[in-house]
Scaffold this motif. Structure first.
Motif, short mmCIF file in Angstrom:
data_model
loop_
_atom_site.label_atom_id
_atom_site.label_comp_id
_atom_site.label_asym_id
_atom_site.label_seq_id
_atom_site.Cartn_x
_atom_site.Cartn_y
_atom_site.Cartn_z
N GLY A 1 3.91 -0.58 15.68
CA GLY A 1 2.49 -0.41 15.98
C GLY A 1 1.73 0.37 14.93
N ALA A 2 2.37 0.67 13.81
CA ALA A 2 1.72 1.47 12.76
C ALA A 2 0.55 0.72 12.15
N SER A 3 -0.48 1.46 11.78
CA SER A 3 -1.63 0.90 11.07
C SER A 3 -1.33 0.95 9.57
N ILE A 4 -1.31 -0.21 8.92
CA ILE A 4 -0.98 -0.30 7.49
C ILE A 4 -2.25 -0.61 6.71
N THR A 5 -2.64 0.29 5.82
CA THR A 5 -3.84 0.13 5.00
C THR A 5 -3.44 -0.06 3.54
N THR A 6 -3.97 -1.09 2.90
CA THR A 6 -3.67 -1.34 1.50
C THR A 6 -4.96 -1.43 0.70
#
Length: 469
Positions: A417-422
């Protein structure tokens, strides 16, 4: 005549007093509510908590307006629901595990409402929204049922939950320090609402969890403690066990190291430990930092970075610094806690293992670097790197990848459920465990190319898809 009248009045008063005492005794905690809420000191203290601390948050939000005001009202609603749950707990017998989730449902719904504001298109006030939404996890202290319930004790839970929100709260303080004092006031007031506000309230009145009625009715749908607190990630996830699926595919390079770490505990036998004699209090030659000295007589002699000497040390008791490590595959930090951060800089062809929960992990300007960690409270950040592999064995609410070329991110089941920002990054691939416990990792590529169309007065952005033809 007057004596008879006085006697009748005294008799009537005595009967009224007896009825009043009897009625209060019969109701007891089983009918504690309405006007009687002012009788209990813990409920009065909760009103005082809101009056003393929430007023500042609300006043600052009124000046800012917009989404900040909206999410502040949700925080206020969540505290109101918590008060209702505390009152109802005094009316209710202690629920069993099957009833806990339903009992905590009102609070869970409010927290989900706050989380919904952080989703979708990123707002200009994203840090405000995340700070408020993540802070509401602290209210789940009411879910504590005992040492075997899978979460920290109420006081510790409030403190640990705020650490997750503080990551975003500090960003507000930095961003608006010289721009708008109202935002700074909001961030400071929000922190004080929880620390010392809610923490001291729980410490004074409910250090061992909420108070339940002895002979009250069975729980219907109100206060209580769920086996796992409502989202964002519950406290039980912060201490989640490592997930160790293995792949049947042969691995090469860094992937082989990760696989060996996951499948065999014996590999840790040769890892360098941060022992007691390396700490500041036990060393006469160091005053500011705790350093790990390199052991003499190693069979291999890795090269050293021209940028400076290699470091693996704890600075001021708060920040682990790992710098300029070249060719070290056996770096380990195992004496850490949730208040400390880890900063990895300028390392190459090395592997670092972080055993335990830390507040934040930053990997900066590293090449062919592997990082394995258990749990992180705030976020794992990867910036200015090339060819790195990062594995989360426990939970991580946020992963940020910035200006990086080539990143393999391994997520455990507890961190899906982690929010991954790139941003400004390429070749970003995320591997997640397969459906079977011993199945292969499943690899997903994150898009790095996008198509933008101007439509109906605004641009619509979609990731590029390839046919494979």
């Amino acid at each position: 005549m007057e004596e008879k009248l006085i006697s009748r009045l005294e008799s009537a008063v005595a009967r009224l007093e007896a009825l009043s005492v009897s009625a209060f005794r019969d109701r007891g905690v089983a009918d504690f509510g309405g006007a009687d809420v002012t009788v209990d000191p813990s409920i009065v203290a909760f009103d005082d908590l809101l009056g003393q601390f929430f007023g500042r948050v609300s006043a600052a939000a009124e000046k800012i307006g917009g989404q900040v005001l909206e999410v502040t009202k949700i925080v206020q609603e969540a505290f109101r629901v918590q008060k209702e749950l505390l009152v109802k707990a005094k009316q209710t017998q202690k629920p069993d595990l099957a009833e806990l989730a339903e009992f905590l449902k009102p609070l869970n719904e409010v927290i989900m409402k706050a989380n919904a504001m952080t989703e979708g298109r990123r707002s200009d006030f994203f840090n405000h929204l995340k700070s408020a939404a993540d802070s509401l996890t602290a209210l789940a202290w009411i879910a504590y049922t005992g040492k075997d319930c899978g979460m920290s004790m109420p006081i510790a839970h409030v403190e640990e939950s705020w650490q997750m929100a503080e990551f975003y709260n500090n960003k507000i303080l930095v961003e608006y320090k010289s721009k708008d004092p109202n935002h700074v006031e909001w961030a400071k007031a929000m922190k004080e609402l929880y620390l010392p506000g809610l923490r001291d309230y729980v410490k004074s009145h409910y250090p061992l969890g909420p108070t339940w009625g002895v002979s009250g009715k069975a729980p219907a749908s109100a206060p209580s403690k769920a086996p796992a607190p409502p989202p964002p990630p519950p406290a039980s996830l912060f201490s989640a066990e490592s997930s160790q699926p293995s792949s049947s595919k042969p691995k090469e390079g860094m992937a082989a190291v990760f696989q060996e770490i996951n499948t065999s505990k014996s590999v840790t036998a040769g890892l360098r430990k941060v022992t007691a004699d390396m700490k500041t209090k036990n060393r006469a030659d160091r005053t500011g930092v705790v350093g790990t000295s390199e052991k003499e007589g190693r069979t291999s002699s890795p090269s050293f970075s021209k940028a400076g000497p290699p470091k693996l040390e704890l600075q001021m008791g708060r920040k682990w610094v790992v710098e300029n490590q070249i060719g070290r595959k056996n770096l380990v930090i195992d004496d850490c806690d949730a208040k400390q951060s880890v900063y990895v800089f300028g390392c190459k062809d090395s592997v670092l293992q972080i055993q335990g929960k830390v507040n934040n992990i930053t990997v900066d300007k590293c090449t062919k670097m592997g990082v394995v960690f258990t749990d992180v409270v705030a976020a794992c950040e990867i910036v200015n790197c090339s060819g790195v592999e990062v594995q989360c064995q426990g939970s991580s609410p946020t992963v940020s990848v910035d200006n990086t070329s080539g990143c393999l991110l391994y997520l455990s089941k507890d961190s899906l459920g982690a929010s991954i920002t790139t941003a400004k990054s390429s070749e970003i691939n995320v591997l997640i465990p397969g459906a079977e416990s011993n199945g292969d990792w499943v690899e997903h590529a994150l898009p790095q190319q996008f198509i933008n169309f101007f439509k109906d007065g605004h641009f619509e952005t979609t990731p590029v898809s390839h046919s494979g033809g």
